[in-house]
Motif scaffolding. Structure first.
Motif, PDB file in Angstrom:
ATOM      1  N   VAL A  25    -108.351-132.957  50.079  1.00  0.00           N
ATOM      2  CA  VAL A  25    -107.594-131.724  49.883  1.00  0.00           C
ATOM      3  C   VAL A  25    -107.121-131.156  51.215  1.00  0.00           C
ATOM      4  CG1 VAL A  25    -107.760-129.344  49.132  1.00  0.00           C
ATOM      5  CG2 VAL A  25    -108.664-131.131  47.698  1.00  0.00           C
ATOM      6  N   LEU A  27    -104.316-133.157  52.585  1.00  0.00           N
ATOM      7  CA  LEU A  27    -103.110-132.928  51.797  1.00  0.00           C
ATOM      8  C   LEU A  27    -102.431-131.652  52.254  1.00  0.00           C
ATOM      9  CD1 LEU A  27    -101.215-133.469  49.421  1.00  0.00           C
ATOM     10  CD2 LEU A  27    -102.835-132.324  47.940  1.00  0.00           C
ATOM     11  N   ILE A  28    -103.219-130.610  52.412  1.00  0.00           N
ATOM     12  CA  ILE A  28    -102.657-129.342  52.871  1.00  0.00           C
ATOM     13  C   ILE A  28    -102.037-129.518  54.244  1.00  0.00           C
ATOM     14  CG2 ILE A  28    -103.229-126.992  53.531  1.00  0.00           C
ATOM     15  CD1 ILE A  28    -105.485-127.149  51.463  1.00  0.00           C
ATOM     16  N   THR A  61     -98.828-131.397  54.005  1.00  0.00           N
ATOM     17  CA  THR A  61     -97.793-130.551  53.404  1.00  0.00           C
ATOM     18  C   THR A  61     -97.249-129.570  54.418  1.00  0.00           C
ATOM     19  OG1 THR A  61     -99.076-130.664  51.383  1.00  0.00           O
ATOM     20  CG2 THR A  61     -97.270-129.085  51.439  1.00  0.00           C
ATOM     21  N   ILE A  65    -106.262-140.559  46.383  1.00  0.00           N
ATOM     22  CA  ILE A  65    -105.555-139.812  45.334  1.00  0.00           C
ATOM     23  C   ILE A  65    -104.800-138.638  45.910  1.00  0.00           C
ATOM     24  CG2 ILE A  65    -106.105-138.033  43.623  1.00  0.00           C
ATOM     25  CD1 ILE A  65    -105.937-140.203  41.997  1.00  0.00           C
ATOM     26  N   PHE A  66    -105.412-137.945  46.832  1.00  0.00           N
ATOM     27  CA  PHE A  66    -104.769-136.745  47.338  1.00  0.00           C
ATOM     28  C   PHE A  66    -103.748-137.006  48.427  1.00  0.00           C
ATOM     29  CE2 PHE A  66    -106.414-133.269  45.068  1.00  0.00           C
ATOM     30  CZ  PHE A  66    -107.643-133.651  44.606  1.00  0.00           C
ATOM     31  N   GLU A  97    -107.173-132.701  38.795  1.00  0.00           N
ATOM     32  CA  GLU A  97    -106.674-133.467  39.945  1.00  0.00           C
ATOM     33  C   GLU A  97    -105.178-133.232  40.063  1.00  0.00           C
ATOM     34  OE1 GLU A  97    -109.340-137.345  39.860  1.00  0.00           O
ATOM     35  OE2 GLU A  97    -107.230-137.832  40.121  1.00  0.00           O
ATOM     36  N   LEU A 133    -103.418-130.757  38.903  1.00  0.00           N
ATOM     37  CA  LEU A 133    -103.138-129.385  39.292  1.00  0.00           C
ATOM     38  C   LEU A 133    -103.355-129.190  40.783  1.00  0.00           C
ATOM     39  CD1 LEU A 133    -102.278-127.070  37.535  1.00  0.00           C
ATOM     40  CD2 LEU A 133    -104.646-126.337  37.380  1.00  0.00           C
ATOM     41  N   ALA A 134    -104.484-129.701  41.271  1.00  0.00           N
ATOM     42  CA  ALA A 134    -104.796-129.524  42.689  1.00  0.00           C
ATOM     43  C   ALA A 134    -103.697-130.119  43.546  1.00  0.00           C
ATOM     44  CB  ALA A 134    -106.150-130.165  43.018  1.00  0.00           C
ATOM     45  N   LYS A 135    -103.232-131.303  43.164  1.00  0.00           N
ATOM     46  CA  LYS A 135    -102.231-131.942  43.988  1.00  0.00           C
ATOM     47  C   LYS A 135    -100.871-131.262  43.842  1.00  0.00           C
ATOM     48  CE  LYS A 135    -100.997-136.309  45.806  1.00  0.00           C
ATOM     49  NZ  LYS A 135    -100.809-137.723  45.616  1.00  0.00           N
ATOM     50  N   LEU A 187    -100.260-128.140  43.089  1.00  0.00           N
ATOM     51  CA  LEU A 187    -100.238-126.829  43.724  1.00  0.00           C
ATOM     52  C   LEU A 187    -100.226-126.921  45.230  1.00  0.00           C
ATOM     53  CD1 LEU A 187    -102.634-124.901  41.367  1.00  0.00           C
ATOM     54  CD2 LEU A 187    -100.163-124.784  41.473  1.00  0.00           C
ATOM     55  N   ALA A 188    -100.848-127.958  45.769  1.00  0.00           N
ATOM     56  CA  ALA A 188    -100.829-128.099  47.222  1.00  0.00           C
ATOM     57  C   ALA A 188     -99.439-128.444  47.704  1.00  0.00           C
ATOM     58  CB  ALA A 188    -101.835-129.153  47.659  1.00  0.00           C
ATOM     59  N   GLY A 189     -98.588-128.878  46.777  1.00  0.00           N
ATOM     60  CA  GLY A 189     -97.177-128.994  47.070  1.00  0.00           C
ATOM     61  C   GLY A 189     -96.741-130.204  47.855  1.00  0.00           C
ATOM     62  N   GLN A 248    -105.117-120.986  42.751  1.00  0.00           N
ATOM     63  CA  GLN A 248    -104.616-121.097  44.116  1.00  0.00           C
ATOM     64  C   GLN A 248    -105.396-120.164  45.011  1.00  0.00           C
ATOM     65  OE1 GLN A 248    -100.367-120.517  42.760  1.00  0.00           O
ATOM     66  NE2 GLN A 248    -100.150-122.101  44.284  1.00  0.00           N
ATOM     67  N   PHE A 266    -113.468-128.049  43.237  1.00  0.00           N
ATOM     68  CA  PHE A 266    -112.053-128.278  43.475  1.00  0.00           C
ATOM     69  C   PHE A 266    -111.327-128.668  42.214  1.00  0.00           C
ATOM     70  CE2 PHE A 266    -111.317-127.849  47.914  1.00  0.00           C
ATOM     71  CZ  PHE A 266    -112.580-127.944  48.462  1.00  0.00           C
ATOM     72  N   LEU A 267    -112.021-129.263  41.300  1.00  0.00           N
ATOM     73  CA  LEU A 267    -111.376-129.727  40.095  1.00  0.00           C
ATOM     74  C   LEU A 267    -111.660-128.822  38.903  1.00  0.00           C
ATOM     75  CD1 LEU A 267    -111.735-133.568  40.549  1.00  0.00           C
ATOM     76  CD2 LEU A 267    -109.880-132.069  41.171  1.00  0.00           C
ATOM     77  N   ARG A 307    -111.730-125.052  39.673  1.00  0.00           N
ATOM     78  CA  ARG A 307    -110.539-124.628  40.426  1.00  0.00           C
ATOM     79  C   ARG A 307    -110.864-123.497  41.375  1.00  0.00           C
ATOM     80  NH1 ARG A 307    -106.202-123.317  36.430  1.00  0.00           N
ATOM     81  NH2 ARG A 307    -107.234-124.268  34.659  1.00  0.00           N
TER      82      ARG A 307
END
Lengths: 271, 344, 300
Positions: free
Chosen positions: A114, A117-118, A121, A219-220, B65, B67-69, B71-73, C57, C266-267, C270
């Motif tokens: 994660v 990924l951030i 991005t 995946i991320f 998974e 959603l997380a991806k 939303l991180a855009g 978020q 994280f999943l 959320r």
């Protein structure tokens, strides 16, 4: 002494049996005519045929291999040079760096995925603006990001392995080469690298293995064209692992074994 | 030595070339972000053949998974495959494009009960893909007493012979149903009521598995399971001893749908894809691959008798089914509740 | 040339401050660490003080809430929460795995390290090949072996060694088996690195001086291979703490591990900020422990 070596040899054989037991099983089951269960329903090549026509799966295998190979090369480069430099020079913040190296190992994979990924991005917009000046290419999630992510947690393994080998190394090993007039970089390659080679091989093997099997971080940080085999397999688990997965694993294992045997034969011929 | 130098050079080149190779300019096509294995390859190939549009597929293994991806855009997708509560959440946060229904004439093929669903009352944002339920699978060869609902599953006689989904919200919803609440009635008060129920139930569970609960059932490690209906359908196909029972208390019906995230580059291609899969003959292919409940009435007419009689795919009678609403922040509390109980 | 038993706390005598070349060569790794380790960790750090919104978020509102939740039990108001129990359990599993891997793996590393030179790489690769099959595929193979109607039970019943199937799967034992299986190579390989460079003459000298095998091991072999052992321990223990796939697949997911809990944040939940807080705590704890234990080692 000889007795101890014999005992160790026997133990190693046992451990190898332990390691290969499930592998032999999955090879056998790749020929099983039923797609689930323990019972044997007859011999078949069907799963291999299915595998052959499963283009995305083969594509995924190709991706995994490319990613794992490049990751291994990068990890070996970073890990070996890092270990050697940390050993040779007294850098300030030595301990900080030494500890930072372990952070990717401690951090749970999802956090790593994660946060990378951030990070990707966030930098992709400015980076793409800059790249647009001279190239058609666009930075996005794909091979590069996955490789970067994999390398980040693989190279510490190489580094630690090489460090262990460097501990207690004869400090005059290099001095000797330098005294004989070799430039420092050449001394490194001619003297240090052969000495470190077993650890480099160890580290490289570990890095390759870790990269092949990595799911969450991949995946991320992946894009659609760099879907790896592991992603595909994890997804298939929902429907039920059908033996074409066994088939692909078998193919891979046998291919690697064949490569290894081939390398041995080539070496024997060269002697 | 030479090899090593070559390797270093290669690595360096690799690093330098990587940004240039990272991603070719986003192709005009269709960027599909879907559950692994949920979209059969032949459907994708068929679409490309008919329309000439290339489909780039990326997979995920859970809504969260995705959603997380999303939303991180980091990546831009044209089509996603969320479940009903995720659609509600995304729509609320204005993250979905409104569908141009003029581009999706085949939408008339849908069975009426699958239009105007609670999570998308005007059908503006999503089109159902497959539906299913969460219910009880009984290995009738091992379990001789009748099992009608959660009460029977957890009555103590099947201790440590049960597999359940490893999904905290599901688990809590079963307890809520057992207490005769709606599955969406999630408040701090109801969660307090759920605690003692779960305290009694969870120690009876042998395996938590959301990915492949059928494994434990097929291997004989457990006799009962509360699982997705698709898993139950697969089990039933393998051996009719695995009977599927919808709990007499309420049960969860999930609807996986196709939706278009806001800002999608190829919206029309996405709508074309949706229209394509609504064709009965295409929808049948999906049913063949995944024995869930097909919401396409025209497609159902083309299914085989065996498929229609699979009680997991098409439950008989008129069961009490509810879809999940989006619960926003309460997901956190649910997770805490179950983790606390499991962790002690 | 006599190599003395390395006293771990001595810096090699030629270690010097880096010149320009040193820094230049070190740059790639340093830059890499900064870009891909420090920055993401910083992002995480920031997140851990935030909250989540309805959709999941991140809302940038400073709060100690997440850390409070980790350390202080909301019901009793006292120090110590379920997260500590879970973390401790993960650490214990990791420690157990490391110990057994060490016991099982050292003799293998010994054998490979002392095998004829041309065989070593071959043996090493053979150790790794099973792990180039996918994790899921080989774990499901184990499930086929260990399940109630699986191969092992069938075999044992067939040979009349047992009359009722033995429940092996979905137990802590199965989890430990799975862990050992998957982590063994990561101990064998680093230890091999140290064993391989052992000088035979030292061992012979020890025997000549009258020491038996045990004494030789204790006084000569162990200290010389110690760096490899430490490396192996680190490369098994540290990743094993955060692991959860094996507990889920072979243990039935009954006892959550800290890795699983963080993943859930994280999943399913959320709640990325809380997950970040848990992750940060783990990292900080590790850094503290590592910092103080490596003071004596001066490994790098």
């Amino acid at each position: 002494m000889a007795l101890i070596n014999w005992l160790c040899g026997g133990w190693t054989a046992l451990i190898f049996a332990f390691l290969y037991l499930p592998i032999l099983l999955l090879i056998v089951y790749s020929f099983n005519a039923t797609d689930f269960g323990v019972s044997w329903a007859g011999f078949t090549f069907d799963w291999y045929k299915k595998l052959w026509s499963n283009a995305p799966l083969i594509e995924a295998l190709k991706n995994s291999l490319i990613i794992a190979s490049i990751t291994t090369v990068l990890s070996v480069f970073l890990g070996t040079s890092g270990a050697w430099l940390l050993h040779r020079y007294r850098f300030p913040l030595l301990k900080t760096v030494g500890t930072l190296i372990f952070v990717p190992m401690v951090i749970p994979e999802i956090i790593m995925g994660v946060s990378l990924l951030i990070f990707f991005t966030v930098i992709s917009a400015p980076l793409n603006n800059w790249l647009a000046h001279f190239s058609e290419a666009e930075f996005g999630l794909g091979y590069a990001t996955v490789i970067i992510a994999h390398t980040t947690f693989c190279f510490p393994f190489v580094l630690v392995a090489v460090q262990a080998r460097l501990a207690g190394v004869d400090p005059f090993l290099e001095e000797a080469a330098l005294d004989l007039g070799a430039p420092p970089l050449k001394a490194f390659f001619l003297v240090m690298v052969p000495y470190l080679l077993p650890a480099i091989v160890s580290g490289g093997l570990m890095a390759f293995t870790l990269s092949m099997d990595e799911y969450i971080v991949t995946i991320f940080t992946t894009g659609p064209e760099s879907q790896t085999l592991t992603i595909k397999i994890f997804g298939m688990a929902k429907k039920g692992l059908d033996p074409s997965l066994n088939a692909i694993s078998t193919v891979f294992v046998l291919a690697t074994a064949a490569l290894v045997v081939l390398a041995e034969m080539v070496r024997k011929i060269n002697r | 030595m030479k090899t090593i130098r070559l390797l270093f050079a290669f690595a360096l080149l690799g690093i330098l070339a990587a940004p240039l190779h990272a991603a070719p300019k986003k192709k005009a096509g269709l960027n599909l972000f879907c559950w692994s294995e949920y979209v059969p390859q032949e459907v994708i190939d068929g679409f490309t053949k008919e329309t000439g549009i290339k489909v780039n597929v990326e997979n995920y293994a859970s809504n969260e998974e995705m959603l997380a991806k999303l939303l991180a855009g980091g990546a831009k997708y044209d089509l996603i495959q969320p479940s009903e509560y995720t659609i509600e959440a995304l729509a609320k946060a204005d993250k979905l494009e409104e569908l141009n229904l003029a581009n999706i004439p085949n939408i008339k093929n849908l069975a009426p009960e699958f239009t105007k669903m609670p999570h998308d009352p005007d059908g503006k944002y999503s089109v159902p893909w497959m539906a299913g339920s969460v219910g009880i699978v009984v290995n009738t060869a091992k379990v001789k007493t009748p099992v009608k609902g959660y009460k029977d599953v957890f009555d103590g006689s099947h201790k440590k012979r049960i597999v359940v989904l490893n999904d905290n919200r599901e688990i809590v919803s079963w307890a809520l149903s057992f207490l005769d609440h709606s599955v969406n009635d999630i408040t701090p008060e109801t969660l307090e009521k759920v605690k003692p129920v779960l305290k009694e139930w969870l120690p009876q569970v042998k395996v938590y598995d959301s990915d492949s609960p059928k494994t434990a059932l097929l291997n004989g490690d457990v006799d009962l399971g509360i699982v997705w209906s698709g898993e139950a359908a697969i089990l039933f196909k393998k051996n009719k001893k695995f009977q599927y029972v919808l709990p007499s208390e309420h049960a969860h019906r999930f609807i996986d749908s196709l939706a278009i995230p806001k800002g999608a580059a190829n919206k029309e291609n996405a709508e074309k894809f949706i229209n394509y899969i609504l064709k009965p003959e295409v929808s049948v292919k999906i049913s063949e691959a995944f024995p869930y409940t097909n919401p396409n009435a025209e497609a159902r007419k083309l299914l085989s008798k065996a498929q229609l009689e699979n009680p997991a795919s098409y439950p008989p009678g008129d069961p009490k089914l509810e879809t999940f609403n989006d619960i926003g922040k309460l997901a956190k509390d649910i997770d805490k509740l179950v983790t606390d109980l499991k962790g002690k | 040339m006599i190599a003395t038993t390395p006293v771990a706390s001595e810096a090699p005598s030629n270690q010097r401050r880096p010149g320009f070349l040193g820094w230049l060569l070190m740059a790639p790794m340093l830059l890499w660490l900064v870009a891909f380790v420090v920055v993401p960790t910083a992002i995480l750090f920031v997140y851990s003080f935030c909250q989540r919104d309805e959709l999941g978020q991140v809302v940038y509102q400073f709060s100690w809430e997440n850390y409070r939740r980790i350390f202080i039990d909301s019901d009793t108001g006292q120090f110590g929460t379920v997260y500590w129990t879970i973390s401790l359990r993960s650490v214990i599993y990791a420690a157990l795995t490391t110990g057994v891997c060490l016991l099982f793996g050292y003799p293998v590393a010994w054998f490979i390290g002392r095998a004829p030179e041309r065989r070593r790489n071959l043996l090493l690769t053979l150790v790794m090949i099973p792990f180039w099959t996918s994790f899921l595929v080989r774990t499901y193979a184990w499930i086929t072996i260990l399940s109630t109607e699986g191969l092992l039970n069938s075999f044992l019943q067939y040979t009349h060694l047992i009359s009722e199937p033995f429940e092996m799967l979905y137990t802590p034992g199965a989890v430990v088996l799975g862990l050992i299986y998957n982590y063994l190579p990561f101990l064998i390989l680093p230890v091999y690195g140290s064993v391989e460079k052992l000088d035979n003459t030292l061992i012979e000298a020890s025997f000549d001086l009258g020491a038996g095998p045990l004494r030789t091991f204790q006084r000569v072999i162990l200290p010389l291979t110690w760096p490899g052992i430490v490396a192996g321990i680190l490369l098994v223990f540290i990743p094993a703490i955060g692991m959860f796939g094996i507990t889920q697949l072979m243990g039935g997911g009954i006892q959550p591990t800290i890795g699983e809990v963080i993943q859930n944040q994280f999943l399913q939940a959320r709640d990325a900020p809380f997950g970040a807080a848990l992750g940060m705590t783990l990292v900080v704890l590790f850094i503290v422990v590592f910092w103080f234990t490596s003071r004596r080692q001066r490994i790098a």
